[in-house]
Motif scaffolding. Structure first.
Motif, PDB file in Angstrom:
ATOM      1  N   LEU A 279      26.022  27.193 -66.772  1.00  0.00           N
ATOM      2  CA  LEU A 279      24.664  27.035 -67.307  1.00  0.00           C
ATOM      3  C   LEU A 279      24.142  25.624 -67.071  1.00  0.00           C
ATOM      4  O   LEU A 279      22.990  25.435 -66.675  1.00  0.00           O
ATOM      5  N   GLU A 280      24.987  24.631 -67.304  1.00  0.00           N
ATOM      6  CA  GLU A 280      24.578  23.244 -67.102  1.00  0.00           C
ATOM      7  C   GLU A 280      24.189  22.985 -65.648  1.00  0.00           C
ATOM      8  O   GLU A 280      23.233  22.257 -65.377  1.00  0.00           O
ATOM      9  N   ARG A 281      24.923  23.565 -64.713  1.00  0.00           N
ATOM     10  CA  ARG A 281      24.639  23.383 -63.280  1.00  0.00           C
ATOM     11  C   ARG A 281      23.485  24.256 -62.799  1.00  0.00           C
ATOM     12  O   ARG A 281      23.001  24.088 -61.682  1.00  0.00           O
ATOM     13  N   GLY A 282      23.085  25.227 -63.611  1.00  0.00           N
ATOM     14  CA  GLY A 282      22.044  26.161 -63.178  1.00  0.00           C
ATOM     15  C   GLY A 282      22.559  27.114 -62.108  1.00  0.00           C
ATOM     16  O   GLY A 282      21.802  27.582 -61.260  1.00  0.00           O
ATOM     17  N   ASP A 283      23.848  27.427 -62.171  1.00  0.00           N
ATOM     18  CA  ASP A 283      24.492  28.299 -61.180  1.00  0.00           C
ATOM     19  C   ASP A 283      24.390  29.750 -61.643  1.00  0.00           C
ATOM     20  O   ASP A 283      25.266  30.260 -62.349  1.00  0.00           O
ATOM     21  N   PHE A 284      23.315  30.413 -61.234  1.00  0.00           N
ATOM     22  CA  PHE A 284      23.066  31.773 -61.701  1.00  0.00           C
ATOM     23  C   PHE A 284      24.186  32.732 -61.293  1.00  0.00           C
ATOM     24  O   PHE A 284      24.580  33.587 -62.087  1.00  0.00           O
TER      25      PHE A 284
ATOM     26  N   TYR B 180      18.776  34.658 -68.638  1.00  0.00           N
ATOM     27  CA  TYR B 180      19.391  33.418 -68.168  1.00  0.00           C
ATOM     28  C   TYR B 180      18.659  32.870 -66.951  1.00  0.00           C
ATOM     29  O   TYR B 180      18.496  31.654 -66.811  1.00  0.00           O
TER      30      TYR B 180
ATOM     31  N   MET C 219      17.055  29.157 -66.954  1.00  0.00           N
ATOM     32  CA  MET C 219      17.412  28.178 -65.923  1.00  0.00           C
ATOM     33  C   MET C 219      16.193  27.752 -65.103  1.00  0.00           C
ATOM     34  O   MET C 219      16.088  26.585 -64.716  1.00  0.00           O
TER      35      MET C 219
ATOM     36  N   THR D 220      14.184  25.109 -67.285  1.00  0.00           N
ATOM     37  CA  THR D 220      14.898  23.991 -67.891  1.00  0.00           C
ATOM     38  C   THR D 220      15.397  23.085 -66.779  1.00  0.00           C
ATOM     39  O   THR D 220      16.251  23.484 -65.983  1.00  0.00           O
TER      40      THR D 220
ATOM     41  N   SER E 274      18.527  18.872 -73.887  1.00  0.00           N
ATOM     42  CA  SER E 274      17.782  19.436 -72.764  1.00  0.00           C
ATOM     43  C   SER E 274      16.508  18.648 -72.511  1.00  0.00           C
ATOM     44  O   SER E 274      16.014  17.943 -73.389  1.00  0.00           O
TER      45      SER E 274
END
Length: 165
Positions: free
Chosen positions: A22-27, A75, A79, A82, A111
């Motif tokens: 989630l922090e990396r935005g790796d869907f 999600y 992402m 954010t 955030s």
């Protein structure tokens, strides 16, 4: 069956990997953290995507989301909107019974949104305190999220504030 301490370590690792994705935005990694019909031994070709019993998610202030598609769309939306998010997990507790694990924790979230003006890197950072329960299920490919429920923690304003019953 694995040893109880090994199960706890594996669930902790799966939980950490979920938040890091989630922090990396790796869907793709976020999506792979969630149960699929195949993980449950259901033939995906004949699986009804409207089946609400597969996965569920409650984000703070949101209604219950049911079904893998609805959960993953949420999600993707988070992402996409954010620019920066970081989770500091505290009060993490893992309980494993058979092929099910429950993780409770406090999400200390930092955030930031889009920059208010051209040339700035990031908008103001905002902190939020959320308590979460993540339910995992053991699959042949590891522990996968079955349900996520997060609720905001109301900040205390002063000593005169009445406490809930």
């Amino acid at each position: 069956m694995t040893a109880p301490h090994t199960d706890v370590e594996q669930v902790e690792a799966a939980n950490t990997a979920f938040y890091e994705a989630l922090e990396r935005g790796d869907f793709e990694e976020v999506a792979s953290a969630w149960l699929t019909p195949a993980d449950l031994g259901v033939d995906e070709e004949y699986h009804d995507p409207a089946d609400a019993g597969v996965v569920s998610c409650v984000h703070p202030g949101w209604p219950v989301l049911t079904g893998r598609g609805e959960v993953l769309r949420s999600y993707a939306l988070i992402m996409a909107n954010t620019d920066y998010i970081q989770f500091f997990l505290t009060d993490v507790h893992v309980s494993v019974t058979g092929d099910t694990a429950v993780v409770t924790c406090t999400e200390n979230i930092l955030s930031g949104g889009p920059a208010p003006e051209e040339g700035e890197e990031l908008g103001p950072l905002v902190g939020q305190l959320v308590v979460a329960t993540n339910v995992y299920r053991r699959t042949p490919s590891g522990w996968k999220l079955w349900s996520h429920h997060a609720s905001p923690v109301l900040a205390e304003e002063d000593d005169d504030t009445p406490t809930p019953p």
